[in-house]
Design a protein around this motif. Structure first.
Motif, PDB file in Angstrom:
ATOM      1  N   ASP A 181      77.822  27.798  12.198  1.00 35.54           N
ATOM      2  CA  ASP A 181      76.690  28.180  13.042  1.00 35.54           C
ATOM      3  C   ASP A 181      76.958  27.822  14.489  1.00 35.54           C
ATOM      4  O   ASP A 181      77.405  26.721  14.791  1.00 35.54           O
ATOM      5  CB  ASP A 181      75.413  27.469  12.593  1.00 35.54           C
ATOM      6  CG  ASP A 181      74.999  27.851  11.185  1.00 35.54           C
ATOM      7  OD1 ASP A 181      75.210  29.013  10.811  1.00 35.54           O
ATOM      8  OD2 ASP A 181      74.486  26.989  10.462  1.00 35.54           O
ATOM      9  N   THR A 182      76.705  28.756  15.386  1.00 31.40           N
ATOM     10  CA  THR A 182      76.789  28.485  16.813  1.00 31.40           C
ATOM     11  C   THR A 182      75.504  28.973  17.470  1.00 31.40           C
ATOM     12  O   THR A 182      74.846  29.875  16.957  1.00 31.40           O
ATOM     13  CB  THR A 182      77.992  29.199  17.465  1.00 31.40           C
ATOM     14  OG1 THR A 182      77.886  30.598  17.224  1.00 31.40           O
ATOM     15  CG2 THR A 182      79.299  28.686  16.921  1.00 31.40           C
ATOM     16  N   HIS A 203      69.844  31.933  20.957  1.00 27.31           N
ATOM     17  CA  HIS A 203      70.254  32.773  19.831  1.00 27.31           C
ATOM     18  C   HIS A 203      71.164  31.979  18.913  1.00 27.31           C
ATOM     19  O   HIS A 203      71.855  31.067  19.361  1.00 27.31           O
ATOM     20  CB  HIS A 203      71.004  34.011  20.328  1.00 27.31           C
ATOM     21  CG  HIS A 203      70.203  34.866  21.256  1.00 27.31           C
ATOM     22  ND1 HIS A 203      69.400  35.878  20.807  1.00 27.31           N
ATOM     23  CD2 HIS A 203      70.062  34.837  22.606  1.00 27.31           C
ATOM     24  CE1 HIS A 203      68.810  36.447  21.841  1.00 27.31           C
ATOM     25  NE2 HIS A 203      69.198  35.840  22.944  1.00 27.31           N
ATOM     26  N   GLU A 204      71.182  32.353  17.649  1.00 26.57           N
ATOM     27  CA  GLU A 204      72.054  31.705  16.673  1.00 26.57           C
ATOM     28  C   GLU A 204      72.930  32.762  16.028  1.00 26.57           C
ATOM     29  O   GLU A 204      72.485  33.869  15.746  1.00 26.57           O
ATOM     30  CB  GLU A 204      71.219  31.006  15.596  1.00 26.57           C
ATOM     31  CG  GLU A 204      72.035  30.263  14.573  1.00 26.57           C
ATOM     32  CD  GLU A 204      71.170  29.532  13.559  1.00 26.57           C
ATOM     33  OE1 GLU A 204      71.675  28.611  12.927  1.00 26.57           O
ATOM     34  OE2 GLU A 204      70.000  29.909  13.401  1.00 26.57           O
ATOM     35  N   GLN A 205      74.206  32.404  15.837  1.00 26.69           N
ATOM     36  CA  GLN A 205      75.124  33.316  15.169  1.00 26.69           C
ATOM     37  C   GLN A 205      75.944  32.522  14.165  1.00 26.69           C
ATOM     38  O   GLN A 205      76.346  31.394  14.438  1.00 26.69           O
ATOM     39  CB  GLN A 205      76.046  33.992  16.177  1.00 26.69           C
ATOM     40  CG  GLN A 205      76.909  35.059  15.559  1.00 26.69           C
ATOM     41  CD  GLN A 205      77.644  35.879  16.612  1.00 26.69           C
ATOM     42  OE1 GLN A 205      77.592  35.580  17.789  1.00 26.69           O
ATOM     43  NE2 GLN A 205      78.333  36.897  16.176  1.00 26.69           N
ATOM     44  N   GLU A 206      76.189  33.120  13.025  1.00 25.35           N
ATOM     45  CA  GLU A 206      76.972  32.455  11.985  1.00 25.35           C
ATOM     46  C   GLU A 206      78.332  33.119  11.873  1.00 25.35           C
ATOM     47  O   GLU A 206      78.448  34.326  11.731  1.00 25.35           O
ATOM     48  CB  GLU A 206      76.257  32.537  10.634  1.00 25.35           C
ATOM     49  CG  GLU A 206      76.987  31.791   9.541  1.00 25.35           C
ATOM     50  CD  GLU A 206      76.252  31.826   8.225  1.00 25.35           C
ATOM     51  OE1 GLU A 206      76.927  31.911   7.186  1.00 25.35           O
ATOM     52  OE2 GLU A 206      75.013  31.777   8.228  1.00 25.35           O
ATOM     53  N   ARG A 207      79.377  32.318  11.967  1.00 18.58           N
ATOM     54  CA  ARG A 207      80.751  32.771  11.817  1.00 18.58           C
ATOM     55  C   ARG A 207      81.056  32.858  10.318  1.00 18.58           C
ATOM     56  O   ARG A 207      80.557  32.069   9.538  1.00 18.58           O
ATOM     57  CB  ARG A 207      81.672  31.733  12.476  1.00 18.58           C
ATOM     58  CG  ARG A 207      83.090  32.032  12.497  1.00 18.58           C
ATOM     59  CD  ARG A 207      83.585  32.844  13.666  1.00 18.58           C
ATOM     60  NE  ARG A 207      83.097  32.449  14.960  1.00 18.58           N
ATOM     61  CZ  ARG A 207      82.336  33.233  15.734  1.00 18.58           C
ATOM     62  NH1 ARG A 207      81.967  34.421  15.348  1.00 18.58           N
ATOM     63  NH2 ARG A 207      81.928  32.848  16.914  1.00 18.58           N
ATOM     64  N   GLU A 225      85.783  36.749  11.627  1.00 20.57           N
ATOM     65  CA  GLU A 225      84.655  37.656  11.445  1.00 20.57           C
ATOM     66  C   GLU A 225      85.178  38.830  10.634  1.00 20.57           C
ATOM     67  O   GLU A 225      85.933  39.655  11.133  1.00 20.57           O
ATOM     68  CB  GLU A 225      84.114  38.154  12.794  1.00 20.57           C
ATOM     69  CG  GLU A 225      83.365  37.124  13.579  1.00 20.57           C
ATOM     70  CD  GLU A 225      82.077  36.679  12.916  1.00 20.57           C
ATOM     71  OE1 GLU A 225      81.516  37.416  12.088  1.00 20.57           O
ATOM     72  OE2 GLU A 225      81.634  35.574  13.238  1.00 20.57           O
ATOM     73  N   ARG A 268      81.283  39.976  21.904  1.00 21.24           N
ATOM     74  CA  ARG A 268      80.143  39.214  21.371  1.00 21.24           C
ATOM     75  C   ARG A 268      80.562  37.778  21.079  1.00 21.24           C
ATOM     76  O   ARG A 268      79.821  36.833  21.365  1.00 21.24           O
ATOM     77  CB  ARG A 268      79.595  39.880  20.119  1.00 21.24           C
ATOM     78  CG  ARG A 268      78.809  41.139  20.422  1.00 21.24           C
ATOM     79  CD  ARG A 268      77.847  41.493  19.295  1.00 21.24           C
ATOM     80  NE  ARG A 268      78.480  41.654  18.022  1.00 21.24           N
ATOM     81  CZ  ARG A 268      78.960  42.804  17.525  1.00 21.24           C
ATOM     82  NH1 ARG A 268      78.904  43.894  18.258  1.00 21.24           N
ATOM     83  NH2 ARG A 268      79.488  42.867  16.335  1.00 21.24           N
ATOM     84  N   VAL A 269      81.736  37.597  20.520  1.00 27.67           N
ATOM     85  CA  VAL A 269      82.216  36.244  20.188  1.00 27.67           C
ATOM     86  C   VAL A 269      82.464  35.443  21.459  1.00 27.67           C
ATOM     87  O   VAL A 269      82.067  34.289  21.561  1.00 27.67           O
ATOM     88  CB  VAL A 269      83.490  36.313  19.321  1.00 27.67           C
ATOM     89  CG1 VAL A 269      84.115  34.944  19.151  1.00 27.67           C
ATOM     90  CG2 VAL A 269      83.157  36.930  17.958  1.00 27.67           C
ATOM     91  N   GLU A 285      79.185  34.384  23.196  1.00 31.29           N
ATOM     92  CA  GLU A 285      78.439  33.295  22.558  1.00 31.29           C
ATOM     93  C   GLU A 285      79.041  31.952  22.890  1.00 31.29           C
ATOM     94  O   GLU A 285      78.339  30.954  23.000  1.00 31.29           O
ATOM     95  CB  GLU A 285      78.369  33.501  21.050  1.00 31.29           C
ATOM     96  CG  GLU A 285      79.509  32.894  20.285  1.00 31.29           C
ATOM     97  CD  GLU A 285      79.382  33.060  18.803  1.00 31.29           C
ATOM     98  OE1 GLU A 285      79.897  32.185  18.091  1.00 31.29           O
ATOM     99  OE2 GLU A 285      78.786  34.028  18.347  1.00 31.29           O
TER     100      GLU A 285
END
Length: 96
Positions: A44-45, A54-58, A77, A89-90, A93
């Protein structure tokens, strides 16, 4: 999340598999990353964009340590089809 995606994540979580993939993709097969140099990292980042958090999961993320020095964070990804915007996008973030 599809069965294929779950299977890929489970396989890539093994350090030997992860190291092999990284070595082939980044170092033309030269065994620079060793499985014993990898540690699991949080998938999670969080990043801030346009004033919102915002949260994004790798899919899979590892820390590569060579000795006691942290070298890099490597993340995967998985994609069924190519998305040319994924690198942007990566990067955004991590820098946002």
């Amino acid at each position: 999340m599809g069965v294929k995606d779950i299977a890929e994540k489970n396989l890539e979580a093994f350090n030997d598999v992860f190291a092999d993939i990284v070595n082939v993709l980044l170092f033309k097969g030269k065994p620079l990353v060793q499985e014993n140099e990898l540690e699991a990292d949080t998938k999670d980042t969080m990043f801030k964009a346009d004033g919102e958090l915002h949260e994004q999961e790798r899919d899979v993320s590892k820390i590569w340590k060579n000795g006691e020095i942290r070298i890099s964070i490597l993340g995967f990804e998985n994609q069924t089809r190519q998305d040319s915007d994924m690198p942007l996008r990566v990067i955004s973030e991590r820098c946002g």
